[in-house]
Write an enzyme that holds these catalytic residues in place. Structure first.
Site, PDB file in Angstrom:
ATOM      1  N   ASP A 190      -0.284   5.119   0.834  1.00 44.01           N
ATOM      2  CA  ASP A 190      -0.506   6.195   1.816  1.00 44.01           C
ATOM      3  C   ASP A 190      -0.502   5.449   3.410  1.00 44.01           C
ATOM      4  OD1 ASP A 190      -2.542   8.596   0.260  1.00 44.01           O
ATOM      5  OD2 ASP A 190      -1.048   7.233  -0.540  1.00 44.01           O
ATOM      6  N   ASP A 225       0.921  -0.993  -0.074  1.00 45.63           N
ATOM      7  CA  ASP A 225       0.025   0.030   0.131  1.00 45.63           C
ATOM      8  C   ASP A 225       1.053   1.207  -0.021  1.00 45.63           C
ATOM      9  OD1 ASP A 225      -2.522   1.793   0.474  1.00 45.63           O
ATOM     10  OD2 ASP A 225      -1.605   1.879   2.553  1.00 45.63           O
TER      11      ASP A 225
END
Length: 238
Positions: free
Chosen positions: A33, A31
């Site tokens: 953020d 991922d």
């Protein structure tokens, strides 16, 4: 998942017996953020139009798993970004976005062990492509913000693979990348922090939660609660 055990302070493992070997895997997926980087980009973009608190509240609820429809929650947030200028996003990238501690070290170790790297984000290509380039990541997928006259329109652009990167798309992207590499999902590592990362983490052979929401920590093989991403190397040795 079996009960968790604190492997070393701030590093918890469950359902595995360390140490593992990086070379036993073929892909590591991240991922972006709050995982590879220190910010939630959508929240920082909203700050440019005075709506950070409103957007951040939706983001936080989505990451905790309290909003079932991630796609709709993202559309709501992006609609609030209308009017943000490209120059505002350039400033966010330059002034606010930082790589999280240990990101470069973990990716370098993975690449040295022969793994390919994937960034798959419910965020935006404006940031994801730059982060991927900085880290030398092999594959990246994220959402595209629509622009008109140098400003955001409040909409996203549909892509050949679909409309929005949500949890299901993260899982499908991980598995499609594994197929491209000629390996199974069991030979992948998935690293994330929010509820929309859970599908790809479930599809991977090793699920890693990084400073994650409780719903994610309890479903991960490895939970890093203190220190940087490179703490994974204490469990999965180069």
């Amino acid at each position: 998942m079996p009960p968790s055990t604190e492997f070393t302070p701030g590093l918890t493992v469950r359902g595995i017996q360390p140490p593992l070997r990086l070379a036993d895997y073929r892909l590591i997926a991240f991922d972006m953020d709050s995982t590879l980087i220190n910010i939630e980009c959508v929240d920082e973009i909203a700050d440019a139009v005075g709506r950070k608190a409103e957007v951040a509240a939706i983001t936080e609820a989505a990451m905790r798993g309290e909003i079932a429809d991630f796609k709709e929650s993202l559309r709501r947030r992006v609609a609030l970004l209308r009017g943000v200028r490209v120059a505002d996003m350039e400033r966010i990238y330059a002034e606010r976005l930082r790589l999280n501690p240990g990101a470069q070290e973990l990716i370098a170790a993975a690449r040295a062990a022969g793994l390919k790297t994937l960034l798959v984000s419910g965020g935006f290509t404006f940031f994801a492509e730059r982060v991927a380039a900085r880290l030398g990541i092999d594959f990246a997928r994220a959402n595209v913000l629509e622009l008109a006259d140098g400003q955001l329109t409040g909409r996203m652009v549909d892509q050949p693979w679909g409309d929005i990167v949500d949890g299901a798309m993260k899982r499908d992207t991980l598995l499609a990348t594994c197929a491209q590499l000629g390996c199974a999902g069991a030979q992948a590592i998935a690293v994330g922090d929010g509820a929309n990362d859970l599908p790809m983490m479930a599809a991977a052979g090793l699920a890693v939660a990084y400073h994650a929401k409780p719903v994610v920590r309890t479903q991960a093989h490895v939970a890093i609660d203190e220190g940087g991403l490179d703490r994974l190397l204490e469990v999965v040795r180069p």
